[in-house]
Write a protein that holds these residues in place. Structure first.
Motif: not given
Lengths: 115, 112
Positions: A75-89
């Protein structure tokens, strides 16, 4: 005891890059989830997935995010174009379909660092 | 809006002393409620759950929690803490369609 696994444990990426976070839910579970926890903040729901489609998603889960169950186990999660605010666990979870579906079992998480 | 409140950000307890972590919920006459623990560098482990019936529920690692409808509370307790209990503890409640709503967490610090 069966458990949810996640890979990688830590992912560092540059802003604008695509990332794919992977999860292997517990084998007899049919509901799957992604949550995230920004450092120092609450755990937040992103999306739930059942029967090969999204059953619910939060406001956070915008067009930059997508989920997929490419085979019978991942089961995958894709983030297409990461932003600084995507930094997380990022935590993956799964639950059974019958009995007590609310009982969600979590993986160890993937720490995503966007630079 | 539905919310789960954990009023204590940090709690410091001496090893061997008793522990109570507070959780208040805002939604549902008979809610489902959970406590999870997150040890440093680890994921979220389910400690215990309340669905219905007996308001005092037992969990793993010697923890228990009591559901009190009149106070909208589901406090976590342990009679004698061990250094290995140092972790962050989260109270959570399902929203519709199985989404979990989380409290902010309480970090438990154990004094030797």
């Amino acid at each position: 005891e069966p458990e949810v696994t996640q890979t990688p444990s830590h992912q560092v990426t540059q802003m604008g890059q695509e990332v794919i976070l992977r999860c292997v839910p517990i084998s007899n579970h049919l509901y799957f989830y992604w949550y995230r926890q920004i450092l120092g903040q609450k755990v937040e729901f992103l999306v739930s997935f059942y029967n090969n489609e999204i059953s619910e998603k939060s406001e956070i889960f915008d067009d930059q995010f997508s989920v997929e169950r490419p085979d019978g186990s991942n089961f995958t999660l894709k983030i297409r174009s990461t932003k600084l605010e995507d930094s997380a666990m990022y935590f993956c979870a799964s639950s059974r379909t019958s009995g007590r579906p609310y009982e969600q079992y979590f993986g160890p998480g993937t720490r995503l660092t966007v630079t | 809006a539905q919310s789960v409140t954990q009023p204590d950000i940090h709690i410091t307890v001496s090893e061997g002393a008793s522990l109570e972590l507070r959780c208040n919920y805002s939604y549902g006459a008979t809610p489902y409620l959970f406590w999870y623990v997150q040890s440093p560098g680890q994921g979220l482990q389910l400690l215990l759950k309340y669905f219905s019936g007996d308001t005092l529920v037992q969990g793993i690692k010697g923890f228990e929690a009591e559901f009190k409808r009149s106070q909208s509370s589901f406090n976590l307790r342990k009679p004698s803490v061990h250094w290995s209990d140092a972790a962050e503890y989260f109270c959570a409640q399902p929203h519709s369609n199985y989404q979990l709503i989380w409290g902010a967490g309480t970090k438990l610090i154990i004094k030797p």
